[in-house]
Motif scaffolding. Structure first.
Motif, PDB file in Angstrom:
ATOM      1  N   ASP A  10      19.942   6.397  11.934  1.00  0.00           N
ATOM      2  CA  ASP A  10      20.435   5.731  11.127  1.00  0.00           C
ATOM      3  C   ASP A  10      19.528   4.255  11.139  1.00  0.00           C
ATOM      4  O   ASP A  10      19.049   3.872   9.431  1.00  0.00           O
ATOM      5  CB  ASP A  10      21.465   4.921  10.545  1.00  0.00           C
ATOM      6  N   THR A  11      19.811   3.372  12.203  1.00  0.00           N
ATOM      7  CA  THR A  11      18.650   1.847  11.797  1.00  0.00           C
ATOM      8  C   THR A  11      17.330   2.654  11.688  1.00  0.00           C
ATOM      9  O   THR A  11      16.903   2.158  11.556  1.00  0.00           O
ATOM     10  CB  THR A  11      18.607   1.469  13.294  1.00  0.00           C
ATOM     11  N   SER A  12      16.559   4.096  12.104  1.00  0.00           N
ATOM     12  CA  SER A  12      15.216   4.560  12.359  1.00  0.00           C
ATOM     13  C   SER A  12      14.749   4.410  10.677  1.00  0.00           C
ATOM     14  O   SER A  12      14.192   4.092  10.223  1.00  0.00           O
ATOM     15  CB  SER A  12      15.405   5.463  13.444  1.00  0.00           C
ATOM     16  N   LEU A  13      16.122   5.586  10.181  1.00  0.00           N
ATOM     17  CA  LEU A  13      15.690   5.401   8.644  1.00  0.00           C
ATOM     18  C   LEU A  13      15.800   4.258   8.003  1.00  0.00           C
ATOM     19  O   LEU A  13      14.982   4.552   6.884  1.00  0.00           O
ATOM     20  CB  LEU A  13      17.471   6.882   8.243  1.00  0.00           C
ATOM     21  N   SER A  14      16.698   3.993   8.477  1.00  0.00           N
ATOM     22  CA  SER A  14      16.483   2.311   7.552  1.00  0.00           C
ATOM     23  C   SER A  14      15.399   1.882   7.631  1.00  0.00           C
ATOM     24  O   SER A  14      14.750   1.380   7.149  1.00  0.00           O
ATOM     25  CB  SER A  14      18.035   1.718   8.153  1.00  0.00           C
ATOM     26  N   ILE A  15      14.562   1.615   8.401  1.00  0.00           N
ATOM     27  CA  ILE A  15      13.686   0.610   9.018  1.00  0.00           C
ATOM     28  C   ILE A  15      12.024   1.257   8.016  1.00  0.00           C
ATOM     29  O   ILE A  15      11.638   1.219   7.524  1.00  0.00           O
ATOM     30  CB  ILE A  15      13.072   0.815  10.497  1.00  0.00           C
ATOM     31  N   ALA A  16      12.165   2.973   8.555  1.00  0.00           N
ATOM     32  CA  ALA A  16      11.222   3.439   7.739  1.00  0.00           C
ATOM     33  C   ALA A  16      11.228   3.708   5.856  1.00  0.00           C
ATOM     34  O   ALA A  16      10.134   3.168   5.753  1.00  0.00           O
ATOM     35  CB  ALA A  16      12.024   4.895   7.691  1.00  0.00           C
ATOM     36  N   LEU A  17      12.398   3.392   5.270  1.00  0.00           N
ATOM     37  CA  LEU A  17      12.621   3.317   4.221  1.00  0.00           C
ATOM     38  C   LEU A  17      11.703   2.090   3.902  1.00  0.00           C
ATOM     39  O   LEU A  17      11.682   1.812   2.556  1.00  0.00           O
ATOM     40  CB  LEU A  17      13.854   3.181   3.268  1.00  0.00           C
ATOM     41  N   GLY A  18      12.579   0.676   4.484  1.00  0.00           N
ATOM     42  CA  GLY A  18      11.999  -0.255   4.970  1.00  0.00           C
ATOM     43  C   GLY A  18      10.642  -1.030   4.532  1.00  0.00           C
ATOM     44  O   GLY A  18       9.982  -2.424   5.004  1.00  0.00           O
ATOM     45  N   LEU A  19       9.639   0.073   4.753  1.00  0.00           N
ATOM     46  CA  LEU A  19       7.996   0.008   5.171  1.00  0.00           C
ATOM     47  C   LEU A  19       7.291  -0.095   4.195  1.00  0.00           C
ATOM     48  O   LEU A  19       5.847   0.200   3.810  1.00  0.00           O
ATOM     49  CB  LEU A  19       7.533   0.966   5.995  1.00  0.00           C
ATOM     50  N   GLY A  20       7.939  -0.340   2.994  1.00  0.00           N
ATOM     51  CA  GLY A  20       7.422  -0.444   1.364  1.00  0.00           C
ATOM     52  C   GLY A  20       8.214  -1.261   0.504  1.00  0.00           C
ATOM     53  O   GLY A  20       9.105  -1.899   0.686  1.00  0.00           O
ATOM     54  N   GLY A  21       6.772  -2.037   0.060  1.00  0.00           N
ATOM     55  CA  GLY A  21       7.355  -2.639  -0.795  1.00  0.00           C
ATOM     56  C   GLY A  21       6.709  -2.987  -2.342  1.00  0.00           C
ATOM     57  O   GLY A  21       5.371  -3.177  -2.014  1.00  0.00           O
ATOM     58  N   ASP A  22       7.103  -3.478  -3.722  1.00  0.00           N
ATOM     59  CA  ASP A  22       7.087  -3.586  -4.766  1.00  0.00           C
ATOM     60  C   ASP A  22       5.777  -5.013  -5.223  1.00  0.00           C
ATOM     61  O   ASP A  22       5.207  -4.565  -6.148  1.00  0.00           O
ATOM     62  CB  ASP A  22       7.443  -3.099  -5.879  1.00  0.00           C
TER      63      ASP A  22
ATOM     64  N   ARG B 229       0.765  -0.807  -0.004  1.00  0.00           N
ATOM     65  CA  ARG B 229      -0.480  -0.303   0.138  1.00  0.00           C
ATOM     66  C   ARG B 229       0.659   1.173  -0.027  1.00  0.00           C
ATOM     67  O   ARG B 229       0.628   2.354  -0.800  1.00  0.00           O
ATOM     68  CB  ARG B 229      -0.589  -0.299   1.122  1.00  0.00           C
ATOM     69  N   ASN B 230       1.968   1.196   0.907  1.00  0.00           N
ATOM     70  CA  ASN B 230       3.142   2.279   0.977  1.00  0.00           C
ATOM     71  C   ASN B 230       3.585   2.289  -0.472  1.00  0.00           C
ATOM     72  O   ASN B 230       3.810   3.650  -0.743  1.00  0.00           O
ATOM     73  CB  ASN B 230       4.115   2.490   1.272  1.00  0.00           C
ATOM     74  N   TYR B 231       4.322   1.127  -1.029  1.00  0.00           N
ATOM     75  CA  TYR B 231       4.932   1.558  -2.451  1.00  0.00           C
ATOM     76  C   TYR B 231       3.364   2.177  -3.666  1.00  0.00           C
ATOM     77  O   TYR B 231       3.485   2.810  -4.953  1.00  0.00           O
ATOM     78  CB  TYR B 231       5.095   0.332  -3.004  1.00  0.00           C
ATOM     79  N   GLN B 232       2.358   1.839  -3.212  1.00  0.00           N
ATOM     80  CA  GLN B 232       1.579   2.325  -4.509  1.00  0.00           C
ATOM     81  C   GLN B 232       0.811   3.482  -4.331  1.00  0.00           C
ATOM     82  O   GLN B 232       0.398   4.427  -5.486  1.00  0.00           O
ATOM     83  CB  GLN B 232       0.150   1.146  -4.092  1.00  0.00           C
ATOM     84  N   ALA B 233       0.971   3.904  -2.833  1.00  0.00           N
ATOM     85  CA  ALA B 233       1.158   5.372  -2.843  1.00  0.00           C
ATOM     86  C   ALA B 233       2.031   6.365  -3.196  1.00  0.00           C
ATOM     87  O   ALA B 233       1.814   7.503  -3.190  1.00  0.00           O
ATOM     88  CB  ALA B 233       0.537   5.567  -0.944  1.00  0.00           C
ATOM     89  N   GLN B 234       3.316   5.896  -3.503  1.00  0.00           N
ATOM     90  CA  GLN B 234       4.134   6.116  -3.772  1.00  0.00           C
ATOM     91  C   GLN B 234       5.611   6.544  -2.848  1.00  0.00           C
ATOM     92  O   GLN B 234       6.309   6.717  -2.623  1.00  0.00           O
ATOM     93  CB  GLN B 234       4.322   7.702  -5.287  1.00  0.00           C
TER      94      GLN B 234
END
Length: 226
Positions: free
Chosen positions: A124-136, A33-38
């Protein structure tokens, strides 16, 4: 992401119990859903023994880049300023009087670049986690309950009725089921995520839709991700 996680005791008094078919389906699509929202507007609360940090900004899940403003909480202002990050790099622009929200277009100068640290930095761990919450693509709904995902209860987040669910064990680390907790709406929309971080007393908390999403523009002089 799993390398940063430890068990999260967390909230929710009704569970745990196994996921229903509908709940498993919603958990399976929540990153998609996050990926769909862009992109989504996010507020990332970063823990720290000497005071925390709050990152307010946007994450573009198609291009895997985030941008926002950092403010210290319960600490000095030495970390305040603008920040843009990818899975491998971090650009920071210190500011003595950082605004509440980052300007839509990043300033043209004053940026410093470094690599994103794989360990040893709660930010940096938090930033990486945030980026990982989207999938194609959606996850496999059938495998989620088999690998330990569970339902914990129902709550309200900013007026949204949500189910609180914990994720499955990491494919490469058995026994990690429950390390990530999701607050998910009836259509699979992700409204909050909480992740415990090794060596930190409090979890990372990522809240979505806390402000208006602003499309992420690259820092001047950098190459946009494809």
């Amino acid at each position: 992401m799993a390398a940063f996680l430890i068990a999260d005791g967390g909230s929710g008094t009704e569970g745990p119990r196994s996921l229903t078919t509908d709940e498993a389906s919603r958990l399976a699509i929540t990153r998609f859903r996050n990926y769909q929202a862009q992109g989504r507007a996010v507020t990332i609360t970063v823990p720290g023994t000497a005071g925390g940090l709050t990152v307010t900004g946007s994450v573009d899940y198609r291009h895997k880049v985030g941008y926002g403003v950092v403010h210290g909480t319960g600490r000095d202002r030495s970390s305040d300023g603008l920040i843009q990050w990818t899975p491998t790099s971090v650009h920071v622009r210190p500011m003595t009087d950082a605004p509440a929200h980052a300007p839509a277009s990043p300033p043209r100068s004053g940026w410093y670049e470094r690599g994103l640290l794989a360990s040893g930095s709660a930010l940096d761990t938090s930033l990486s986690i945030a980026l990982g919450l989207g999938g194609d693509r959606p996850d496999n709904a059938e495998l989620l309950p088999q690998n330990g995902a569970a339902w914990w209860g129902r709550e309200q987040v900013d007026g949204h009725r949500v189910d609180v669910m914990t994720g499955p064990s990491s494919p490469d680390r058995s026994g990690t089921a429950g390390n990530v907790r999701y607050w998910i709406g009836s259509d699979g929309t992700m409204y909050r995520v909480r992740v415990s971080v090794a060596s930190q007393p409090e979890p990372v908390v990522i809240d979505f839709d806390t402000h208006t999403y602003v499309p992420v523009e690259p820092v001047p002089g950098t190459t946009p991700a494809r």
